[in-house]
Motif scaffolding. Structure first.
Motif, PDB file in Angstrom:
ATOM      1  N   ALA A  55       0.851  -1.199   0.000  1.00  0.00           N
ATOM      2  CA  ALA A  55       0.000   0.000   0.000  1.00  0.00           C
ATOM      3  C   ALA A  55       0.873   1.230   0.000  1.00  0.00           C
ATOM      4  CB  ALA A  55      -0.947   0.007   1.206  1.00  0.00           C
ATOM      5  N   GLY A  56       0.313   2.310  -0.507  1.00  0.00           N
ATOM      6  CA  GLY A  56       1.070   3.557  -0.530  1.00  0.00           C
ATOM      7  C   GLY A  56       0.175   4.733  -0.882  1.00  0.00           C
ATOM      8  N   VAL A  57       0.598   5.916  -0.513  1.00  0.00           N
ATOM      9  CA  VAL A  57      -0.129   7.143  -0.828  1.00  0.00           C
ATOM     10  C   VAL A  57       0.881   8.279  -0.893  1.00  0.00           C
ATOM     11  CG1 VAL A  57      -0.640   7.648   1.605  1.00  0.00           C
ATOM     12  CG2 VAL A  57      -2.066   8.639  -0.201  1.00  0.00           C
ATOM     13  N   GLY A  58       0.634   9.228  -1.804  1.00  0.00           N
ATOM     14  CA  GLY A  58       1.553  10.347  -1.898  1.00  0.00           C
ATOM     15  C   GLY A  58       1.183  11.291  -3.018  1.00  0.00           C
ATOM     16  N   PRO A  59       1.765  12.484  -2.985  1.00  0.00           N
ATOM     17  CA  PRO A  59       1.479  13.479  -4.028  1.00  0.00           C
ATOM     18  C   PRO A  59       2.371  13.281  -5.242  1.00  0.00           C
ATOM     19  CG  PRO A  59       2.872  14.435  -2.354  1.00  0.00           C
ATOM     20  CD  PRO A  59       2.616  13.026  -1.916  1.00  0.00           C
ATOM     21  N   ALA A  60       1.946  13.903  -6.335  1.00  0.00           N
ATOM     22  CA  ALA A  60       2.742  13.885  -7.570  1.00  0.00           C
ATOM     23  C   ALA A  60       2.625  15.246  -8.228  1.00  0.00           C
ATOM     24  CB  ALA A  60       2.260  12.789  -8.511  1.00  0.00           C
ATOM     25  N   LEU A  61       3.728  15.746  -8.741  1.00  0.00           N
ATOM     26  CA  LEU A  61       3.759  17.056  -9.397  1.00  0.00           C
ATOM     27  C   LEU A  61       4.333  16.898 -10.793  1.00  0.00           C
ATOM     28  CD1 LEU A  61       4.715  20.469  -7.894  1.00  0.00           C
ATOM     29  CD2 LEU A  61       5.901  19.710  -9.958  1.00  0.00           C
ATOM     30  N   SER A  62       3.691  17.573 -11.743  1.00  0.00           N
ATOM     31  CA  SER A  62       4.136  17.487 -13.131  1.00  0.00           C
ATOM     32  C   SER A  62       4.174  18.878 -13.735  1.00  0.00           C
ATOM     33  CB  SER A  62       3.194  16.583 -13.929  1.00  0.00           C
ATOM     34  OG  SER A  62       3.509  16.622 -15.296  1.00  0.00           O
ATOM     35  N   LEU A  63       5.336  19.270 -14.276  1.00  0.00           N
ATOM     36  CA  LEU A  63       5.480  20.567 -14.931  1.00  0.00           C
ATOM     37  C   LEU A  63       6.567  20.475 -15.986  1.00  0.00           C
ATOM     38  CD1 LEU A  63       4.885  23.599 -15.220  1.00  0.00           C
ATOM     39  CD2 LEU A  63       6.643  24.016 -13.491  1.00  0.00           C
ATOM     40  N   PRO A  64       6.214  20.532 -17.265  1.00  0.00           N
ATOM     41  CA  PRO A  64       7.246  20.563 -18.308  1.00  0.00           C
ATOM     42  C   PRO A  64       7.902  21.949 -18.360  1.00  0.00           C
ATOM     43  CG  PRO A  64       5.057  20.691 -19.285  1.00  0.00           C
ATOM     44  CD  PRO A  64       4.846  20.488 -17.830  1.00  0.00           C
ATOM     45  N   LEU A  65       9.197  22.002 -18.038  1.00  0.00           N
ATOM     46  CA  LEU A  65       9.881  23.294 -17.996  1.00  0.00           C
ATOM     47  C   LEU A  65      10.258  23.778 -19.395  1.00  0.00           C
ATOM     48  CD1 LEU A  65      12.182  22.824 -14.885  1.00  0.00           C
ATOM     49  CD2 LEU A  65       9.988  23.995 -15.034  1.00  0.00           C
ATOM     50  N   PHE A  66      10.736  22.882 -20.226  1.00  0.00           N
ATOM     51  CA  PHE A  66      11.174  23.259 -21.561  1.00  0.00           C
ATOM     52  C   PHE A  66      10.383  22.419 -22.567  1.00  0.00           C
ATOM     53  CE2 PHE A  66      14.779  23.853 -18.698  1.00  0.00           C
ATOM     54  CZ  PHE A  66      14.972  25.210 -18.834  1.00  0.00           C
ATOM     55  N   ASP A  67       9.476  23.063 -23.275  1.00  0.00           N
ATOM     56  CA  ASP A  67       8.644  22.350 -24.252  1.00  0.00           C
ATOM     57  C   ASP A  67       8.777  22.934 -25.650  1.00  0.00           C
ATOM     58  OD1 ASP A  67       7.393  24.753 -23.911  1.00  0.00           O
ATOM     59  OD2 ASP A  67       5.491  23.941 -23.179  1.00  0.00           O
ATOM     60  N   GLY A  68       9.844  23.691 -25.861  1.00  0.00           N
ATOM     61  CA  GLY A  68      10.057  24.257 -27.187  1.00  0.00           C
ATOM     62  C   GLY A  68       9.044  25.320 -27.579  1.00  0.00           C
ATOM     63  N   GLY A  69       8.359  25.923 -26.607  1.00  0.00           N
ATOM     64  CA  GLY A  69       7.368  26.962 -26.903  1.00  0.00           C
ATOM     65  C   GLY A  69       5.991  26.430 -27.242  1.00  0.00           C
ATOM     66  N   ALA A  70       5.740  25.144 -26.934  1.00  0.00           N
ATOM     67  CA  ALA A  70       4.445  24.560 -27.287  1.00  0.00           C
ATOM     68  C   ALA A  70       3.311  25.228 -26.524  1.00  0.00           C
ATOM     69  CB  ALA A  70       4.463  23.057 -27.004  1.00  0.00           C
ATOM     70  N   ARG A  71       3.506  25.469 -25.213  1.00  0.00           N
ATOM     71  CA  ARG A  71       2.432  26.089 -24.438  1.00  0.00           C
ATOM     72  C   ARG A  71       2.205  27.544 -24.847  1.00  0.00           C
ATOM     73  NH1 ARG A  71       4.513  25.042 -18.582  1.00  0.00           N
ATOM     74  NH2 ARG A  71       6.471  25.245 -19.742  1.00  0.00           N
ATOM     75  N   ARG A  72       3.265  28.253 -25.159  1.00  0.00           N
ATOM     76  CA  ARG A  72       3.093  29.619 -25.649  1.00  0.00           C
ATOM     77  C   ARG A  72       2.345  29.625 -26.990  1.00  0.00           C
ATOM     78  NH1 ARG A  72       5.726  33.957 -23.822  1.00  0.00           N
ATOM     79  NH2 ARG A  72       5.866  34.813 -25.926  1.00  0.00           N
ATOM     80  N   GLY A  73       2.686  28.677 -27.850  1.00  0.00           N
ATOM     81  CA  GLY A  73       1.975  28.581 -29.117  1.00  0.00           C
ATOM     82  C   GLY A  73       0.511  28.249 -28.921  1.00  0.00           C
ATOM     83  N   GLN A  74       0.209  27.385 -27.945  1.00  0.00           N
ATOM     84  CA  GLN A  74      -1.181  27.041 -27.660  1.00  0.00           C
ATOM     85  C   GLN A  74      -1.945  28.257 -27.152  1.00  0.00           C
ATOM     86  OE1 GLN A  74      -2.323  24.181 -28.432  1.00  0.00           O
ATOM     87  NE2 GLN A  74      -4.316  24.012 -27.436  1.00  0.00           N
ATOM     88  N   LEU A  75      -1.301  29.048 -26.289  1.00  0.00           N
ATOM     89  CA  LEU A  75      -1.961  30.243 -25.768  1.00  0.00           C
ATOM     90  C   LEU A  75      -2.182  31.272 -26.879  1.00  0.00           C
ATOM     91  CD1 LEU A  75      -3.074  31.858 -23.438  1.00  0.00           C
ATOM     92  CD2 LEU A  75      -0.743  32.594 -22.881  1.00  0.00           C
TER      93      LEU A  75
END
Length: 511
Positions: free
Chosen positions: A356-376
């Motif tokens: 058994a186990g429990v815990g948090p997880a964090l996900s953040l792509p720091l370098f995506d080649g500008g994909a998120r900026r392009g999406q915005l």
């Protein structure tokens, strides 16, 4: 005694990691949409619409007809049956309903992400455990079995409002689909009513053409008697026969037009030509002229479903921007699992195999080649396009209302002139008949007056039809919600309908 050496993360490296995380979260703050949503209250309605202010105020006590049943004012049972079955038969309505179901499914899909996700997994395998891996010496280099029976749960927090914005966007698109379906329904209703009005006009034109044919046949018979008596020439007969031929040609055209109009109505209803052949002659009441419920653009356009659909699309695009901005921030989940796991299948169901186990997880792509900026940027451009489409729809709607008011005013004036001309010719025909009874006019003069009356009745019918189509165009421009210019409708049909009855009741020869 040697003490174990402790390694500490350099302060500069730690600060750099924090800066990277912050930079990843902040990139995109310089991207914004360029368009500004137009304010309806600031739009001037124009003289054509504003000129209806006194008429609109005078009918303020009359109820505004709902967009769903405006066509009942025609008082035609057959038309009511046709439009009542529209939702079940018309392909356009079925397509609009499919879009609504698709939009609702999108709302349900996005809303499901707000719930805790549960899963169960099980596996069993026979395998050889390699020496150079993480297995202990008890298993390394040996063959054995491995089993797993596990339940897991995961929940993603919505700290940045990403799912909330996505859900709002899906709901706005659902509202747009509903408005588009209502607009498609109104367009289809008005198209059917337009064809129905034209079918009614063709039926009445045929009655007038038959009356004219009878008059021309009697004129030829009278001329034949005069030719035999030497009071007329063959030239008079040729002219009369030519007029008779033209009238018969008009009847042939009308006889071809009647089934075409019926088939057109059947096609709009999603039916075959055989259904159209069963349609009887319409029995329409004359509508009171429709008036805008308000001259204020905000209130006037609130009833236009196409405007509401475009406004909903603007709201959806705005929420999509919020989703794209939230993508710059980390996703934070909490996950838990519990079950049984063992390297030996024989040990799987024993207490020592519980995991058994429990815990948090964090996900953040720091370098995506500008994909998120392009999406915005893409979402911002989509918002600008939605605002431009909304502005165009608003301006087009106001233009259609203004044009509808002007067209109806002009059609009504021409209708009144045609009615006056018809009344004048009716008086002239009556006087000519009285002169014939007194021996002051002959049968040819009576027939000529009656043919002129029939011509004026045809022009009055055509003018009345144009007025009815102009009324329908204004109803469509107002989104199906309008206020009648008077409390009751006129009975029956149009003024030209009574003209047809009068034409058939006139004497066709000298009494």
């Amino acid at each position: 005694m040697l003490q174990p050496r402790r390694y500490r993360l350099p302060a500069g490296l730690l600060a750099g990691c924090c800066l990277l995380v912050v930079a990843g979260c902040q990139t995109g703050q310089d991207i914004h949409p360029q368009a500004t949503l137009p304010q309806l209250d600031a739009i001037q309605p124009g003289q054509s619409i504003a000129g209806q202010a006194s008429a609109t105020a005078a009918t303020a006590s009359l109820p505004t007809l709902a967009a769903g049943d405006w066509w009942r004012r025609y008082g035609d049972p057959q038309l009511e049956r046709l439009l009542g079955a529209l939702a079940e038969q018309a392909p356009d309505i079925a397509l609009a309903e499919a879009r609504i179901r698709r939009a609702q499914a999108a709302v349900d899909t996005i809303g499901a992400a707000d719930a805790v996700q549960f899963g169960v997994s099980a596996s069993a395998a026979l395998e050889h455990f390699p020496d150079h891996y993480s297995y202990s010496s008890q298993y390394a280099g040996k063959s054995g079995s491995e089993g797993l029976l596990m339940a897991d749960a995961r929940y993603r927090f919505d700290f940045w409002g990403k799912r909330q914005a996505a859900n709002a966007s899906a709901q706005a698109r659902q509202q747009a689909a509903l408005a588009q379906a209502a607009d498609a329904g109104l367009l289809l209703q008005t198209a059917i009513v337009e064809s129905y009005l034209q079918l009614d006009s063709v039926h009445k034109l045929r009655a007038l053409a038959e009356a004219a044919l009878n008059q021309r046949q009697q004129t030829i018979a009278l001329l034949a008697s005069r030719v035999r008596a030497g009071l007329a020439t063959e030239l008079d007969m040729v002219a009369a026969r030519d007029a008779l031929t033209q009238t018969r040609g008009e009847l042939a055209n009308i006889d071809a037009e009647l089934p075409r109009r019926r088939h057109q109505i059947a096609a709009l209803l999603g039916q075959g030509p055989a259904f159209g052949d069963t349609l009887a002659a319409p029995a329409l009441l004359q509508l009171a002229d429709p008036l805008p419920p308000s001259i204020l653009p905000a209130s006037l356009l609130a009833r236009r479903q196409d405007v509401q659909a475009q406004r909903a699309m603007v709201e959806a695009a705005q929420q999509d921007i919020a989703v794209a901005r939230a993508a710059f921030y980390p996703d934070i989940d909490i996950a838990a699992f519990a079950g049984l796991r063992a390297f030996d299948l024989g040990q799987l169901m024993r207490p020592g195999s519980v995991a058994a186990g429990v815990g948090p997880a964090l996900s953040l792509p720091l370098f995506d080649g500008g994909a998120r900026r392009g999406q915005l940027k893409q979402r911002s451009a989509d918002y600008d396009a939605a605002v431009a489409a909304y502005h165009h729809t608003v301006m087009t709607a106001l233009q259609q209302v203004a044009d509808g008011v002007v067209a109806l005013r002009g059609a009504r004036q021409r209708d009144e002139l045609a009615q006056q001309t018809m009344r004048d010719w009716r008086v002239a025909a009556t006087l000519q008949q009285q002169r014939a009874h007194s021996g002051m006019a002959g049968a040819l003069a009576v027939n000529a007056a009656q043919l002129a009356l029939l011509g004026s009745q045809r022009r009055a019918l055509e003018a009345a039809t144009r007025t009815g189509l102009a009324q329908l165009g204004l109803v469509r421009a107002l989104g199906g919600a309008w206020r009648p210019a008077s409390a009751t409708s006129t009975n029956p049909a149009v003024a030209a309908a009574t003209a047809t009855a009068a034409a058939q009741s006139l004497p066709t020869s000298q009494r």
